[in-house]
Design an enzyme around this catalytic site. Structure first.
Site, PDB file in Angstrom:
ATOM      1  N   THR A 124       0.822  -1.207   0.000  1.00 45.94           N
ATOM      2  CA  THR A 124       0.000   0.000   0.000  1.00 45.94           C
ATOM      3  C   THR A 124       0.862   1.266   0.000  1.00 45.94           C
ATOM      4  O   THR A 124       2.002   1.241   0.484  1.00 45.94           O
ATOM      5  CB  THR A 124      -0.908  -0.013   1.248  1.00 45.94           C
ATOM      6  N   ASP A 125       0.285   2.356  -0.494  1.00 46.71           N
ATOM      7  CA  ASP A 125       0.990   3.652  -0.434  1.00 46.71           C
ATOM      8  C   ASP A 125       1.204   4.118   1.008  1.00 46.71           C
ATOM      9  O   ASP A 125       2.041   4.982   1.270  1.00 46.71           O
ATOM     10  CB  ASP A 125       0.220   4.720  -1.232  1.00 46.71           C
ATOM     11  N   GLU A 126       0.435   3.536   1.958  1.00 44.78           N
ATOM     12  CA  GLU A 126       0.524   4.018   3.343  1.00 44.78           C
ATOM     13  C   GLU A 126       1.883   3.736   3.990  1.00 44.78           C
ATOM     14  O   GLU A 126       2.203   4.290   5.033  1.00 44.78           O
ATOM     15  CB  GLU A 126      -0.603   3.410   4.190  1.00 44.78           C
ATOM     16  N   TYR A 150      -1.876  -0.193  11.162  1.00 43.56           N
ATOM     17  CA  TYR A 150      -2.073  -0.896   9.875  1.00 43.56           C
ATOM     18  C   TYR A 150      -0.874  -0.657   8.964  1.00 43.56           C
ATOM     19  O   TYR A 150      -0.273  -1.604   8.423  1.00 43.56           O
ATOM     20  CB  TYR A 150      -3.358  -0.410   9.191  1.00 43.56           C
ATOM     21  N   LYS A 154       2.000  -3.330   7.472  1.00 44.98           N
ATOM     22  CA  LYS A 154       2.231  -3.566   6.038  1.00 44.98           C
ATOM     23  C   LYS A 154       3.701  -3.253   5.682  1.00 44.98           C
ATOM     24  O   LYS A 154       4.302  -3.940   4.854  1.00 44.98           O
ATOM     25  CB  LYS A 154       1.290  -2.705   5.190  1.00 44.98           C
TER      26      LYS A 154
HETATM   27  P1  NAD Z   1     -10.381  -6.761   2.523  1.00 40.99           P
HETATM   28  O1  NAD Z   1     -10.352  -6.374   3.964  1.00 40.99           O
HETATM   29  O2  NAD Z   1     -11.585  -6.461   1.702  1.00 40.99           O
HETATM   30  O3  NAD Z   1     -10.068  -8.328   2.356  1.00 40.99           O
HETATM   31  C1  NAD Z   1      -9.082  -8.987   3.094  1.00 40.99           C
HETATM   32  C2  NAD Z   1      -9.302 -10.482   2.908  1.00 40.99           C
HETATM   33  O4  NAD Z   1      -8.271 -11.183   3.635  1.00 40.99           O
HETATM   34  C3  NAD Z   1     -10.634 -10.978   3.445  1.00 40.99           C
HETATM   35  O5  NAD Z   1     -11.263 -11.816   2.496  1.00 40.99           O
HETATM   36  C4  NAD Z   1     -10.255 -11.754   4.710  1.00 40.99           C
HETATM   37  O6  NAD Z   1     -11.153 -12.811   5.011  1.00 40.99           O
HETATM   38  C5  NAD Z   1      -8.873 -12.248   4.357  1.00 40.99           C
HETATM   39  N1  NAD Z   1      -8.043 -12.529   5.546  1.00 40.99           N
HETATM   40  C6  NAD Z   1      -7.833 -11.715   6.617  1.00 40.99           C
HETATM   41  N2  NAD Z   1      -7.052 -12.337   7.519  1.00 40.99           N
HETATM   42  C7  NAD Z   1      -6.727 -13.548   6.998  1.00 40.99           C
HETATM   43  C8  NAD Z   1      -5.933 -14.636   7.458  1.00 40.99           C
HETATM   44  N3  NAD Z   1      -5.299 -14.600   8.650  1.00 40.99           N
HETATM   45  N4  NAD Z   1      -5.811 -15.724   6.671  1.00 40.99           N
HETATM   46  C9  NAD Z   1      -6.447 -15.792   5.470  1.00 40.99           C
HETATM   47  N5  NAD Z   1      -7.227 -14.782   4.998  1.00 40.99           N
HETATM   48  C10 NAD Z   1      -7.371 -13.679   5.755  1.00 40.99           C
HETATM   49  O7  NAD Z   1      -9.082  -6.067   1.899  1.00 40.99           O
HETATM   50  P2  NAD Z   1      -8.831  -5.348   0.497  1.00 40.99           P
HETATM   51  O8  NAD Z   1      -9.235  -3.936   0.611  1.00 40.99           O
HETATM   52  O9  NAD Z   1      -9.369  -6.202  -0.560  1.00 40.99           O
HETATM   53  O10 NAD Z   1      -7.232  -5.384   0.477  1.00 40.99           O
HETATM   54  C11 NAD Z   1      -6.527  -6.503  -0.054  1.00 40.99           C
HETATM   55  C12 NAD Z   1      -5.034  -6.228   0.028  1.00 40.99           C
HETATM   56  O11 NAD Z   1      -4.716  -5.033  -0.698  1.00 40.99           O
HETATM   57  C13 NAD Z   1      -4.526  -5.999   1.449  1.00 40.99           C
HETATM   58  O12 NAD Z   1      -3.258  -6.610   1.569  1.00 40.99           O
HETATM   59  C14 NAD Z   1      -4.386  -4.490   1.551  1.00 40.99           C
HETATM   60  O13 NAD Z   1      -3.382  -4.125   2.473  1.00 40.99           O
HETATM   61  C15 NAD Z   1      -4.004  -4.123   0.132  1.00 40.99           C
HETATM   62  N6  NAD Z   1      -4.372  -2.776  -0.310  1.00 40.99           N
HETATM   63  C16 NAD Z   1      -5.663  -2.341  -0.184  1.00 40.99           C
HETATM   64  C17 NAD Z   1      -6.004  -1.084  -0.698  1.00 40.99           C
HETATM   65  C18 NAD Z   1      -7.417  -0.558  -0.602  1.00 40.99           C
HETATM   66  O14 NAD Z   1      -7.660   0.594  -0.953  1.00 40.99           O
HETATM   67  N7  NAD Z   1      -8.401  -1.340  -0.165  1.00 40.99           N
HETATM   68  C19 NAD Z   1      -5.027  -0.272  -1.307  1.00 40.99           C
HETATM   69  C20 NAD Z   1      -3.707  -0.774  -1.393  1.00 40.99           C
HETATM   70  C21 NAD Z   1      -3.408  -2.020  -0.917  1.00 40.99           C
HETATM   71  O1  DAU Z   2      -4.143   4.126   0.708  1.00 41.37           O
HETATM   72  C1  DAU Z   2      -4.391   2.761   0.603  1.00 41.37           C
HETATM   73  C2  DAU Z   2      -5.205   2.333   1.791  1.00 41.37           C
HETATM   74  O2  DAU Z   2      -6.520   2.839   1.578  1.00 41.37           O
HETATM   75  C3  DAU Z   2      -5.261   0.823   1.984  1.00 41.37           C
HETATM   76  O3  DAU Z   2      -3.966   0.353   2.231  1.00 41.37           O
HETATM   77  C4  DAU Z   2      -6.204   0.471   3.159  1.00 41.37           C
HETATM   78  O4  DAU Z   2      -6.320  -0.924   3.298  1.00 41.37           O
HETATM   79  C5  DAU Z   2      -7.562   1.068   2.876  1.00 41.37           C
HETATM   80  O5  DAU Z   2      -8.419   0.831   3.973  1.00 41.37           O
HETATM   81  C6  DAU Z   2      -7.447   2.562   2.598  1.00 41.37           C
HETATM   82  O6  DAU Z   2      -7.088   3.293   3.801  1.00 41.37           O
HETATM   83  P1  DAU Z   2      -7.739   4.720   4.133  1.00 41.37           P
HETATM   84  O7  DAU Z   2      -7.660   4.960   5.577  1.00 41.37           O
HETATM   85  O8  DAU Z   2      -7.220   5.772   3.215  1.00 41.37           O
HETATM   86  O9  DAU Z   2      -9.263   4.402   3.670  1.00 41.37           O
HETATM   87  P2  DAU Z   2     -10.697   4.726   4.336  1.00 41.37           P
HETATM   88  O10 DAU Z   2     -11.718   4.356   3.315  1.00 41.37           O
HETATM   89  O11 DAU Z   2     -10.820   4.175   5.700  1.00 41.37           O
HETATM   90  O12 DAU Z   2     -10.631   6.309   4.448  1.00 41.37           O
HETATM   91  C7  DAU Z   2     -10.398   7.134   3.300  1.00 41.37           C
HETATM   92  C8  DAU Z   2     -10.353   8.564   3.785  1.00 41.37           C
HETATM   93  O13 DAU Z   2     -11.671   8.942   4.236  1.00 41.37           O
HETATM   94  C9  DAU Z   2      -9.454   8.779   4.979  1.00 41.37           C
HETATM   95  O14 DAU Z   2      -8.840  10.059   4.890  1.00 41.37           O
HETATM   96  C10 DAU Z   2     -10.396   8.745   6.180  1.00 41.37           C
HETATM   97  C11 DAU Z   2     -11.678   9.322   5.615  1.00 41.37           C
HETATM   98  N1  DAU Z   2     -12.929   8.792   6.203  1.00 41.37           N
HETATM   99  C12 DAU Z   2     -13.092   7.438   6.273  1.00 41.37           C
HETATM  100  C13 DAU Z   2     -14.242   6.886   6.810  1.00 41.37           C
HETATM  101  C14 DAU Z   2     -14.423   5.402   6.917  1.00 41.37           C
HETATM  102  C15 DAU Z   2     -13.926   9.660   6.626  1.00 41.37           C
HETATM  103  O15 DAU Z   2     -13.788  10.908   6.520  1.00 41.37           O
HETATM  104  N2  DAU Z   2     -15.068   9.129   7.151  1.00 41.37           N
HETATM  105  C16 DAU Z   2     -15.279   7.779   7.279  1.00 41.37           C
HETATM  106  O16 DAU Z   2     -16.342   7.357   7.798  1.00 41.37           O
END
Ligand code: NAD
Ligand code: DAU
Length: 336
Positions: A124-126, A150, A154
Protein backbone atom coordinates in the site's frame (compact mmCIF):
# COMPACT_ATOMS: atom_id res chain seq x y z
CA UNK A 1 -2.65 -25.27 -16.85
CA UNK A 2 -0.84 -22.54 -14.92
CA UNK A 3 -1.49 -22.37 -11.18
CA UNK A 4 -1.90 -19.05 -9.39
CA UNK A 5 -2.42 -19.14 -5.63
CA UNK A 6 -4.14 -16.12 -4.11
CA UNK A 7 -4.72 -15.41 -0.45
CA UNK A 8 -7.52 -13.08 0.65
CA UNK A 9 -9.42 -13.80 -2.55
CA UNK A 10 -12.83 -13.45 -0.88
CA UNK A 11 -12.17 -9.82 0.06
CA UNK A 12 -12.74 -6.70 -2.01
CA UNK A 13 -9.62 -6.43 -4.19
CA UNK A 14 -8.85 -10.16 -4.12
CA UNK A 15 -12.29 -11.19 -5.44
CA UNK A 16 -12.18 -8.59 -8.22
CA UNK A 17 -8.68 -9.84 -9.10
CA UNK A 18 -9.81 -13.48 -9.18
CA UNK A 19 -12.72 -12.64 -11.50
CA UNK A 20 -10.62 -10.52 -13.88
CA UNK A 21 -7.79 -13.07 -13.99
CA UNK A 22 -10.05 -16.05 -14.68
CA UNK A 23 -11.77 -14.05 -17.45
CA UNK A 24 -8.56 -12.85 -19.09
CA UNK A 25 -6.34 -15.94 -18.54
CA UNK A 26 -8.16 -19.08 -19.77
CA UNK A 27 -5.07 -21.22 -19.04
CA UNK A 28 -4.98 -20.22 -15.34
CA UNK A 29 -6.41 -22.30 -12.48
CA UNK A 30 -6.59 -20.56 -9.13
CA UNK A 31 -6.28 -21.79 -5.57
CA UNK A 32 -7.89 -19.21 -3.31
CA UNK A 33 -7.02 -19.30 0.40
CA UNK A 34 -9.08 -17.11 2.71
CA UNK A 35 -9.97 -17.30 6.39
CA UNK A 36 -13.31 -15.53 5.82
CA UNK A 37 -12.88 -12.98 8.56
CA UNK A 38 -15.59 -10.30 8.80
CA UNK A 39 -14.10 -8.87 5.56
CA UNK A 40 -14.26 -12.10 3.55
CA UNK A 41 -17.48 -12.88 1.72
CA UNK A 42 -18.03 -15.84 -0.59
CA UNK A 43 -20.89 -13.98 -2.27
CA UNK A 44 -18.12 -11.90 -3.87
CA UNK A 45 -17.07 -15.04 -5.78
CA UNK A 46 -20.49 -16.48 -6.61
CA UNK A 47 -20.11 -15.92 -10.37
CA UNK A 48 -16.53 -17.20 -10.90
CA UNK A 49 -16.07 -20.47 -12.85
CA UNK A 50 -15.88 -23.28 -10.31
CA UNK A 51 -13.82 -25.60 -12.54
CA UNK A 52 -10.80 -23.27 -12.40
CA UNK A 53 -11.28 -21.87 -8.87
CA UNK A 54 -10.60 -23.92 -5.75
CA UNK A 55 -11.56 -22.23 -2.50
CA UNK A 56 -9.84 -23.24 0.75
CA UNK A 57 -10.84 -21.74 4.05
CA UNK A 58 -7.61 -21.40 6.06
CA UNK A 59 -5.51 -18.98 8.08
CA UNK A 60 -2.28 -17.70 6.51
CA UNK A 61 -0.64 -17.65 9.95
CA UNK A 62 -1.00 -21.46 10.23
CA UNK A 63 2.08 -23.10 8.60
CA UNK A 64 0.58 -26.62 8.50
CA UNK A 65 -2.60 -25.40 6.86
CA UNK A 66 -0.53 -23.47 4.31
CA UNK A 67 1.57 -26.58 3.56
CA UNK A 68 -1.65 -28.48 2.81
CA UNK A 69 -3.19 -25.67 0.74
CA UNK A 70 -0.32 -24.43 -1.44
CA UNK A 71 0.38 -26.75 -4.38
CA UNK A 72 3.97 -27.86 -5.05
CA UNK A 73 5.60 -25.81 -7.79
CA UNK A 74 2.75 -23.28 -8.20
CA UNK A 75 3.60 -20.54 -10.70
CA UNK A 76 2.62 -17.59 -8.52
CA UNK A 77 1.50 -16.82 -4.98
CA UNK A 78 -0.17 -13.42 -4.61
CA UNK A 79 -0.75 -12.34 -1.02
CA UNK A 80 -3.83 -10.13 -0.67
CA UNK A 81 -4.83 -11.49 2.76
CA UNK A 82 -4.61 -8.83 5.44
CA UNK A 83 -6.41 -6.88 8.07
CA UNK A 84 -7.02 -3.69 6.10
CA UNK A 85 -9.07 -1.06 7.92
CA UNK A 86 -7.02 1.73 9.51
CA UNK A 87 -9.70 2.58 12.11
CA UNK A 88 -9.80 -1.05 13.30
CA UNK A 89 -5.98 -1.05 13.59
CA UNK A 90 -6.21 1.92 15.95
CA UNK A 91 -8.71 0.06 18.16
CA UNK A 92 -6.83 -3.28 18.08
CA UNK A 93 -3.36 -3.46 16.49
CA UNK A 94 -2.55 -7.08 17.44
CA UNK A 95 -4.72 -8.73 14.80
CA UNK A 96 -2.86 -6.61 12.24
CA UNK A 97 0.56 -7.73 13.46
CA UNK A 98 -0.60 -11.34 13.48
CA UNK A 99 -2.06 -11.55 9.97
CA UNK A 100 -0.07 -8.89 8.13
CA UNK A 101 3.39 -9.59 9.61
CA UNK A 102 3.39 -13.19 10.89
CA UNK A 103 1.10 -14.36 8.08
CA UNK A 104 3.36 -12.91 5.39
CA UNK A 105 6.42 -14.65 6.87
CA UNK A 106 4.58 -17.98 7.04
CA UNK A 107 3.62 -17.63 3.37
CA UNK A 108 7.16 -16.72 2.34
CA UNK A 109 8.56 -19.79 4.15
CA UNK A 110 5.98 -22.23 2.80
CA UNK A 111 6.29 -20.79 -0.71
CA UNK A 112 10.03 -21.50 -0.62
CA UNK A 113 9.49 -25.02 0.77
CA UNK A 114 6.96 -25.77 -1.96
CA UNK A 115 9.03 -24.35 -4.80
CA UNK A 116 6.50 -21.62 -5.68
CA UNK A 117 8.09 -19.79 -8.60
CA UNK A 118 7.25 -16.19 -7.68
CA UNK A 119 5.78 -14.43 -4.62
CA UNK A 120 3.86 -11.15 -4.94
CA UNK A 121 3.10 -9.03 -1.89
CA UNK A 122 0.12 -6.66 -2.24
CA UNK A 123 1.17 -3.58 -0.33
CA UNK A 124 0.00 0.00 0.00
CA UNK A 125 0.99 3.65 -0.43
CA UNK A 126 0.52 4.02 3.34
CA UNK A 127 4.03 2.59 3.94
CA UNK A 128 5.45 5.97 2.85
CA UNK A 129 3.49 8.01 5.44
CA UNK A 130 1.91 11.38 4.73
CA UNK A 131 2.82 13.96 2.05
CA UNK A 132 2.83 17.75 2.41
CA UNK A 133 0.58 19.59 -0.07
CA UNK A 134 3.53 20.81 -2.18
CA UNK A 135 5.53 17.54 -2.26
CA UNK A 136 5.71 15.37 -5.40
CA UNK A 137 3.95 11.98 -5.41
CA UNK A 138 5.73 9.00 -3.81
CA UNK A 139 8.32 7.16 -5.89
CA UNK A 140 9.53 3.66 -4.93
CA UNK A 141 12.65 5.02 -3.20
CA UNK A 142 10.68 7.36 -0.90
CA UNK A 143 11.63 6.64 2.75
CA UNK A 144 9.31 4.26 4.59
CA UNK A 145 7.54 6.23 7.34
CA UNK A 146 4.23 4.55 8.25
CA UNK A 147 1.86 6.29 10.67
CA UNK A 148 -0.91 3.88 11.74
CA UNK A 149 -0.59 0.36 13.18
CA UNK A 150 -2.07 -0.90 9.88
CA UNK A 151 0.56 0.94 7.83
CA UNK A 152 3.37 -0.16 10.17
CA UNK A 153 2.31 -3.81 9.85
CA UNK A 154 2.23 -3.57 6.04
CA UNK A 155 5.67 -1.92 6.07
CA UNK A 156 7.04 -4.73 8.25
CA UNK A 157 5.68 -7.27 5.79
CA UNK A 158 7.35 -5.47 2.87
CA UNK A 159 10.69 -5.59 4.69
CA UNK A 160 10.30 -9.34 5.35
CA UNK A 161 9.52 -9.94 1.67
CA UNK A 162 12.63 -8.01 0.59
CA UNK A 163 14.70 -9.83 3.23
CA UNK A 164 13.64 -13.19 1.76
CA UNK A 165 14.81 -12.05 -1.65
CA UNK A 166 18.12 -10.78 -0.29
CA UNK A 167 18.81 -13.75 1.98
CA UNK A 168 17.44 -16.75 0.08
CA UNK A 169 17.27 -15.38 -3.46
CA UNK A 170 13.47 -15.91 -3.38
CA UNK A 171 11.77 -14.49 -6.47
CA UNK A 172 9.51 -11.79 -5.00
CA UNK A 173 7.78 -8.61 -6.13
CA UNK A 174 5.94 -5.93 -4.19
CA UNK A 175 3.11 -3.74 -5.46
CA UNK A 176 2.19 -0.60 -3.53
CA UNK A 177 -1.16 0.81 -4.55
CA UNK A 178 -3.20 3.87 -3.64
CA UNK A 179 -6.84 3.87 -2.44
CA UNK A 180 -9.06 1.44 -4.37
CA UNK A 181 -12.79 1.72 -5.01
CA UNK A 182 -15.28 -0.37 -6.98
CA UNK A 183 -17.82 -3.21 -6.61
CA UNK A 184 -17.77 -5.50 -3.55
CA UNK A 185 -15.95 -3.07 -1.23
CA UNK A 186 -16.93 -3.60 2.40
CA UNK A 187 -19.10 -0.66 3.50
CA UNK A 188 -16.77 0.41 6.31
CA UNK A 189 -14.46 2.16 3.78
CA UNK A 190 -15.11 5.77 2.72
CA UNK A 191 -16.75 5.38 -0.71
CA UNK A 192 -19.11 2.40 -0.08
CA UNK A 193 -20.00 3.75 3.38
CA UNK A 194 -20.98 7.12 1.92
CA UNK A 195 -22.91 5.57 -1.00
CA UNK A 196 -24.89 3.18 1.21
CA UNK A 197 -25.57 5.77 3.91
CA UNK A 198 -26.71 8.33 1.35
CA UNK A 199 -29.01 5.77 -0.28
CA UNK A 200 -30.65 5.27 3.13
CA UNK A 201 -30.69 9.03 3.94
CA UNK A 202 -28.37 8.42 6.91
CA UNK A 203 -25.67 10.94 7.99
CA UNK A 204 -22.33 10.85 6.13
CA UNK A 205 -19.54 11.02 8.76
CA UNK A 206 -16.61 13.08 7.41
CA UNK A 207 -13.52 13.00 9.64
CA UNK A 208 -12.00 16.35 10.73
CA UNK A 209 -12.18 19.07 8.09
CA UNK A 210 -12.54 16.62 5.17
CA UNK A 211 -9.49 18.19 3.49
CA UNK A 212 -7.38 15.01 3.57
CA UNK A 213 -6.28 13.88 0.12
CA UNK A 214 -6.45 10.32 -1.21
CA UNK A 215 -5.33 9.15 -4.67
CA UNK A 216 -8.12 6.95 -6.09
CA UNK A 217 -7.90 3.98 -8.46
CA UNK A 218 -10.63 1.74 -9.85
CA UNK A 219 -9.97 -1.77 -8.58
CA UNK A 220 -9.80 -3.40 -12.07
CA UNK A 221 -6.95 -1.04 -12.96
CA UNK A 222 -5.17 -2.24 -9.81
CA UNK A 223 -5.78 -5.88 -10.81
CA UNK A 224 -4.30 -5.31 -14.29
CA UNK A 225 -1.24 -3.71 -12.73
CA UNK A 226 -0.80 -6.68 -10.36
CA UNK A 227 -0.94 -9.08 -13.32
CA UNK A 228 1.69 -7.01 -15.15
CA UNK A 229 4.04 -7.07 -12.16
CA UNK A 230 3.38 -10.72 -11.30
CA UNK A 231 3.90 -11.98 -14.84
CA UNK A 232 6.59 -9.59 -16.13
CA UNK A 233 8.08 -7.61 -13.22
CA UNK A 234 11.72 -7.80 -12.13
CA UNK A 235 12.56 -10.10 -9.17
CA UNK A 236 13.13 -8.16 -5.93
CA UNK A 237 11.51 -4.96 -7.25
CA UNK A 238 8.84 -2.67 -5.85
CA UNK A 239 6.24 -1.11 -8.18
CA UNK A 240 4.03 1.82 -7.19
CA UNK A 241 0.48 1.75 -8.57
CA UNK A 242 -1.80 4.77 -8.86
CA UNK A 243 -4.03 6.58 -11.35
CA UNK A 244 -2.91 10.16 -10.57
CA UNK A 245 -6.36 10.91 -9.22
CA UNK A 246 -5.97 12.96 -6.05
CA UNK A 247 -9.16 14.23 -4.43
CA UNK A 248 -10.11 15.85 -1.12
CA UNK A 249 -12.36 13.53 0.88
CA UNK A 250 -15.04 16.20 1.09
CA UNK A 251 -15.08 16.52 -2.71
CA UNK A 252 -15.51 12.75 -3.07
CA UNK A 253 -18.43 12.83 -0.65
CA UNK A 254 -20.05 15.80 -2.42
CA UNK A 255 -19.68 14.05 -5.81
CA UNK A 256 -21.40 10.92 -4.42
CA UNK A 257 -24.30 13.05 -3.15
CA UNK A 258 -24.51 14.87 -6.48
CA UNK A 259 -24.62 11.64 -8.50
CA UNK A 260 -27.25 10.17 -6.17
CA UNK A 261 -29.31 13.39 -6.16
CA UNK A 262 -29.12 13.63 -2.35
CA UNK A 263 -28.73 16.85 -0.27
CA UNK A 264 -25.41 18.02 1.21
CA UNK A 265 -27.22 18.43 4.54
CA UNK A 266 -26.52 14.69 5.04
CA UNK A 267 -22.81 15.52 5.58
CA UNK A 268 -21.83 15.43 9.25
CA UNK A 269 -18.32 16.52 10.27
CA UNK A 270 -17.14 14.23 13.09
CA UNK A 271 -14.04 13.85 15.32
CA UNK A 272 -10.91 13.20 13.28
CA UNK A 273 -9.12 9.82 13.10
CA UNK A 274 -6.12 9.84 15.52
CA UNK A 275 -2.83 10.34 13.62
CA UNK A 276 -4.78 10.84 10.38
CA UNK A 277 -2.44 11.01 7.34
CA UNK A 278 -3.12 14.21 5.42
CA UNK A 279 -2.22 13.24 1.87
CA UNK A 280 -1.19 10.23 -0.25
CA UNK A 281 -0.21 10.39 -3.94
CA UNK A 282 1.53 7.78 -6.08
CA UNK A 283 3.98 8.11 -8.95
CA UNK A 284 3.53 4.98 -11.13
CA UNK A 285 6.25 5.91 -13.68
CA UNK A 286 8.27 2.70 -13.19
CA UNK A 287 5.21 0.54 -13.83
CA UNK A 288 4.23 2.50 -16.96
CA UNK A 289 7.69 2.71 -18.50
CA UNK A 290 8.91 -0.82 -17.67
CA UNK A 291 5.68 -2.78 -18.03
CA UNK A 292 3.47 -0.55 -20.20
CA UNK A 293 0.62 -0.33 -17.68
CA UNK A 294 -1.76 2.65 -17.75
CA UNK A 295 -5.04 3.13 -15.90
CA UNK A 296 -8.12 2.75 -18.09
CA UNK A 297 -10.86 4.20 -15.87
CA UNK A 298 -10.96 7.84 -14.78
CA UNK A 299 -12.34 8.76 -11.38
CA UNK A 300 -15.69 10.27 -12.34
CA UNK A 301 -16.50 7.34 -14.65
CA UNK A 302 -15.33 4.74 -12.09
CA UNK A 303 -17.30 6.40 -9.31
CA UNK A 304 -20.41 6.39 -11.51
CA UNK A 305 -19.96 2.67 -12.23
CA UNK A 306 -19.42 1.99 -8.54
CA UNK A 307 -22.53 3.92 -7.49
CA UNK A 308 -24.58 2.05 -10.10
CA UNK A 309 -23.24 -1.28 -8.79
CA UNK A 310 -24.31 -0.42 -5.20
CA UNK A 311 -27.73 0.69 -6.51
CA UNK A 312 -28.12 -2.63 -8.35
CA UNK A 313 -26.80 -4.75 -5.45
CA UNK A 314 -28.70 -3.40 -2.45
CA UNK A 315 -29.19 -6.98 -1.22
CA UNK A 316 -25.41 -7.54 -1.15
CA UNK A 317 -24.64 -4.60 1.14
CA UNK A 318 -27.80 -5.06 3.23
CA UNK A 319 -26.66 -8.65 3.96
CA UNK A 320 -23.20 -7.34 4.89
CA UNK A 321 -24.75 -4.77 7.19
CA UNK A 322 -27.14 -7.18 8.92
CA UNK A 323 -24.55 -9.99 9.16
CA UNK A 324 -26.45 -12.57 7.10
CA UNK A 325 -23.62 -12.71 4.52
CA UNK A 326 -21.81 -14.92 7.03
CA UNK A 327 -24.20 -17.81 6.22
CA UNK A 328 -23.09 -17.97 2.60
CA UNK A 329 -20.16 -20.31 3.22
CA UNK A 330 -22.36 -23.15 4.43
CA UNK A 331 -24.91 -22.69 1.68
CA UNK A 332 -22.44 -22.68 -1.21
CA UNK A 333 -19.43 -24.64 -0.06
CA UNK A 334 -20.42 -26.49 3.10
CA UNK A 335 -21.95 -29.50 1.37
CA UNK A 336 -19.77 -29.77 -1.74
P1 NAD B 1 -10.38 -6.76 2.52
O1 NAD B 1 -10.35 -6.37 3.96
O2 NAD B 1 -11.59 -6.46 1.70
O3 NAD B 1 -10.07 -8.33 2.36
C1 NAD B 1 -9.08 -8.99 3.09
C2 NAD B 1 -9.30 -10.48 2.91
O4 NAD B 1 -8.27 -11.18 3.63
C3 NAD B 1 -10.63 -10.98 3.44
O5 NAD B 1 -11.26 -11.82 2.50
C4 NAD B 1 -10.25 -11.75 4.71
O6 NAD B 1 -11.15 -12.81 5.01
C5 NAD B 1 -8.87 -12.25 4.36
N1 NAD B 1 -8.04 -12.53 5.55
C6 NAD B 1 -7.83 -11.72 6.62
N2 NAD B 1 -7.05 -12.34 7.52
C7 NAD B 1 -6.73 -13.55 7.00
C8 NAD B 1 -5.93 -14.64 7.46
N3 NAD B 1 -5.30 -14.60 8.65
N4 NAD B 1 -5.81 -15.72 6.67
C9 NAD B 1 -6.45 -15.79 5.47
N5 NAD B 1 -7.23 -14.78 5.00
C10 NAD B 1 -7.37 -13.68 5.76
O7 NAD B 1 -9.08 -6.07 1.90
P2 NAD B 1 -8.83 -5.35 0.50
O8 NAD B 1 -9.23 -3.94 0.61
O9 NAD B 1 -9.37 -6.20 -0.56
O10 NAD B 1 -7.23 -5.38 0.48
C11 NAD B 1 -6.53 -6.50 -0.05
C12 NAD B 1 -5.03 -6.23 0.03
O11 NAD B 1 -4.72 -5.03 -0.70
C13 NAD B 1 -4.53 -6.00 1.45
O12 NAD B 1 -3.26 -6.61 1.57
C14 NAD B 1 -4.39 -4.49 1.55
O13 NAD B 1 -3.38 -4.13 2.47
C15 NAD B 1 -4.00 -4.12 0.13
N6 NAD B 1 -4.37 -2.78 -0.31
C16 NAD B 1 -5.66 -2.34 -0.18
C17 NAD B 1 -6.00 -1.08 -0.70
C18 NAD B 1 -7.42 -0.56 -0.60
O14 NAD B 1 -7.66 0.59 -0.95
N7 NAD B 1 -8.40 -1.34 -0.17
C19 NAD B 1 -5.03 -0.27 -1.31
C20 NAD B 1 -3.71 -0.77 -1.39
C21 NAD B 1 -3.41 -2.02 -0.92
O1 DAU C 1 -4.14 4.13 0.71
C1 DAU C 1 -4.39 2.76 0.60
C2 DAU C 1 -5.21 2.33 1.79
O2 DAU C 1 -6.52 2.84 1.58
C3 DAU C 1 -5.26 0.82 1.98
O3 DAU C 1 -3.97 0.35 2.23
C4 DAU C 1 -6.20 0.47 3.16
O4 DAU C 1 -6.32 -0.92 3.30
C5 DAU C 1 -7.56 1.07 2.88
O5 DAU C 1 -8.42 0.83 3.97
C6 DAU C 1 -7.45 2.56 2.60
O6 DAU C 1 -7.09 3.29 3.80
P1 DAU C 1 -7.74 4.72 4.13
O7 DAU C 1 -7.66 4.96 5.58
O8 DAU C 1 -7.22 5.77 3.21
O9 DAU C 1 -9.26 4.40 3.67
P2 DAU C 1 -10.70 4.73 4.34
O10 DAU C 1 -11.72 4.36 3.32
O11 DAU C 1 -10.82 4.18 5.70
O12 DAU C 1 -10.63 6.31 4.45
C7 DAU C 1 -10.40 7.13 3.30
C8 DAU C 1 -10.35 8.56 3.79
O13 DAU C 1 -11.67 8.94 4.24
C9 DAU C 1 -9.45 8.78 4.98
O14 DAU C 1 -8.84 10.06 4.89
C10 DAU C 1 -10.40 8.74 6.18
C11 DAU C 1 -11.68 9.32 5.62
N1 DAU C 1 -12.93 8.79 6.20
C12 DAU C 1 -13.09 7.44 6.27
C13 DAU C 1 -14.24 6.89 6.81
C14 DAU C 1 -14.42 5.40 6.92
C15 DAU C 1 -13.93 9.66 6.63
O15 DAU C 1 -13.79 10.91 6.52
N2 DAU C 1 -15.07 9.13 7.15
C16 DAU C 1 -15.28 7.78 7.28
O16 DAU C 1 -16.34 7.36 7.80
Amino acid sequence: MTTYVVTGGAGFIGSNFVRLTLESRPQVAMVDIDLLTYAGNLENLADVPRDRHTFIRADITDPEAMRRAIPEGADLLINFAAETHVDRSILGPLAFVRTNVLGTQVLLDVAREKGVKRFIQISTDEVYGSLEPDEPPFTEDWPLDPSSPYAASKTSADLLVLASHHTYGQNVGITRCSNNYGPYQFPEKLIPLMISNAMEDKPLPVYGDGRQVRDWIFTDDHSRAILAVAENGQPGEVYNIGARSERYNIDVVREILRQLGKPESLIQFVTDRPGHDRRYAMDPTRLSTELGWHPAVDFEEGLGRTILWYQQHVDWWQRVRDGSYREFYDKWYGNR
